[in-house]
Each structure stands twice: as C-alpha cells, then as structure tokens.
Design a protein around this motif. Structure first.
Motif, short mmCIF file in Angstrom:
data_model
loop_
_atom_site.label_atom_id
_atom_site.label_comp_id
_atom_site.label_asym_id
_atom_site.label_seq_id
_atom_site.Cartn_x
_atom_site.Cartn_y
_atom_site.Cartn_z
N GLN A 1 0.85 -1.18 0.00
CA GLN A 1 0.00 0.00 0.00
C GLN A 1 0.90 1.25 0.00
N GLU A 2 0.42 2.28 -0.66
CA GLU A 2 1.15 3.54 -0.67
C GLU A 2 1.44 3.99 0.76
N GLY A 3 2.67 4.43 0.99
CA GLY A 3 3.07 4.87 2.32
C GLY A 3 3.84 3.81 3.10
N GLU A 4 3.65 2.56 2.72
CA GLU A 4 4.40 1.48 3.37
C GLU A 4 5.82 1.44 2.84
N ALA B 1 2.86 5.54 -5.45
CA ALA B 1 2.37 4.82 -6.63
C ALA B 1 3.39 4.87 -7.76
N ALA B 2 4.11 5.97 -7.84
CA ALA B 2 5.12 6.14 -8.91
C ALA B 2 6.31 5.20 -8.74
N THR C 1 9.14 -7.37 -9.29
CA THR C 1 8.04 -6.50 -9.71
C THR C 1 7.38 -5.92 -8.48
N LEU C 2 7.47 -4.62 -8.33
CA LEU C 2 6.87 -3.92 -7.18
C LEU C 2 5.61 -3.19 -7.64
N SER C 3 4.52 -3.46 -6.94
CA SER C 3 3.27 -2.74 -7.20
C SER C 3 2.90 -1.97 -5.95
N VAL C 4 2.71 -0.67 -6.08
CA VAL C 4 2.32 0.16 -4.96
C VAL C 4 0.89 0.63 -5.21
N ARG C 5 -0.02 0.18 -4.36
CA ARG C 5 -1.44 0.49 -4.52
C ARG C 5 -1.76 1.85 -3.92
#
Lengths: 115, 114
Positions: B14-17, B81-82, B109-113
């Motif tokens: 999650q964004e911020g983590e 997210a970026a 692969t990193l995905s930031v929600r």
C-alpha cells in the motif's frame, strides 16, 4: 542533455529477414553496451565497446549477430537472418568510464518481434 | 548466466508502506547496483554500493550490503504509486579487462497500490 537514443522503438519482421538497430549514446560516453532482455528477465550483455573497440563480445552469437561502432560514437547491431527466438527487447546503454563502477545510462530499447 | 537473484519475485504494498527487496549473489564482487525499470522503458540507475561499504542512502532509498552472506537489500521508504516498477540488482565482478561486466538478476516487480 539528451539521453541514450535508440531507433526504431518497435520492429516486426518475418523470420529469416535481416534487421538492424541503431544507438546514439550520451555525448562524451566512451563505453557503449548492447543488451538483450527477454520477457521477465534482466538484461544480458551482448557486446561492450570502449570507443570503437569491442572489448567483450563473448556473448554475441556471431553466426547471425554483428555490431559496429565505427567512429566510436553511435553503434549499429544487426541480426541476419532473424529467428523466432530473437524476439526480445534490445537495449543500448552507455557510460562515461569502463562501466564496472560506473552508472550505466540505458536507452528505451527496441522491441523486436519475429513472426 | 545471471548472478544476482532477487527476492521476492513480486511485491505488492500500500502507498506509504516500506518496500524491502533482497538480492543474493554467488561470486565475489567489486560493487552492486540497483536499477529500476518502468513498464516499456529503459533501466534507470538508482544506487551503487561498493564491496567495502555496508550501507548507503539516497533520498528514500537505503541499500545494505553483506559480503559475508553475499546479499544486499534495497529499502524504499514511504512508497508512492510512482515507485511501481521492476527493480534489478546488478553485480560488478572483481576482474578487470575484457571479461568484466555487470550481471543483472531477473528483477522484482513492485506494485504500490494508491
């Protein structure tokens, strides 16, 4: 300052046809690299130039691949004839020094599809 | 052959983590570098750590290197997210000359929600 320029960005060809990729490195960068990147993998070095000299071409399949950097600036990578397994992204990179301890600057790559 | 092996293969946060990515390698190295690749684009250099260094910082990035365990970690704090991208570690060998080169891993692969 312009980054590493590659063209074309995309290329679709039939197998057994020839194809060429062009790269213009960052101005003043003496070392130029060509990498191959398959889907889901990291880049693998094909050839490294220091000025106009190919100092490491041990991973270049020389039966069908060739490269040149005649004036020590821009470079061309050629495949003749192309095979289905050559479908990949071809990345060009450059660095100011010899690369091991230098940041490498990558171009956007050429995505090759061989049908 | 690719020397660096990243772990995990994929990470979703999650964004911020904070995001922690690991890289292990097999032979002695001169330095280890981390690169980022956004979808459909070339790689961008993030940070380089030399074999005699243990930790390095750059903005929200923190890299550690443990040569005894032949491993490195990349920490991205306060993810955005970026930051969604693939991250590669690349090892520079100790040898100079024609056989020296950077060897890249397969990437994470990193995905930031948002």
């Amino acid at each position: 300052e312009a980054g590493v320029v590659q063209s074309p960005r995309y290329k679709i060809i039939e197998k057994k046809q020839p194809v060429a990729f062009w790269c213009n490195p960052i101005s003043g960068h003496n070392t130029l690299y060509w990498y191959l990147q398959n889907l889901g993998q990291g880049p693998e070095l094909l050839i490294r130039y220091e000025n106009e000299e190919a100092v490491d071409d041990s991973q270049l399949p020389k039966d069908r691949f060739s490269a040149e950097r005649l004036k020590g600036v821009d470079s061309t990578l050629k495949i003749q004839p192309a095979e289905l397994g050559d479908s990949a992204v071809y990345l060009c990179a450059s660095s100011l020094g010899r690369g091991l301890s230098d940041e490498q600057y990558f171009g956007p790559g050429t995505r090759l599809t061989v049908t | 052959s690719q020397q660096g092996e990243e772990d995990p293969q994929a990470l979703s946060i999650q964004e911020g983590e904070n995001a922690t990515m690991n890289c292990s390698y097999k032979t002695s190295i001169n330095n280890l570098q981390w690169y980022r690749q956004n979808s459909g684009r070339g790689l961008v250099h993030l940070i380089l750590i030399r074999s005699n260094e243990r930790e390095k910082h750059s903005g929200r990035l923190r890299v550690t290197l443990d040569t005894s365990k032949k491993s490195s970690s990349l920490l991205i704090t306060a993810s955005r997210a970026a930051d969604t991208a693939s991250y590669f570690c690349a090892t520079g060998g100790v040898y100079t000359g024609a056989n020296s080169k950077l060897t890249f891993g397969k990437g994470i692969t990193l995905s930031v929600r948002p």
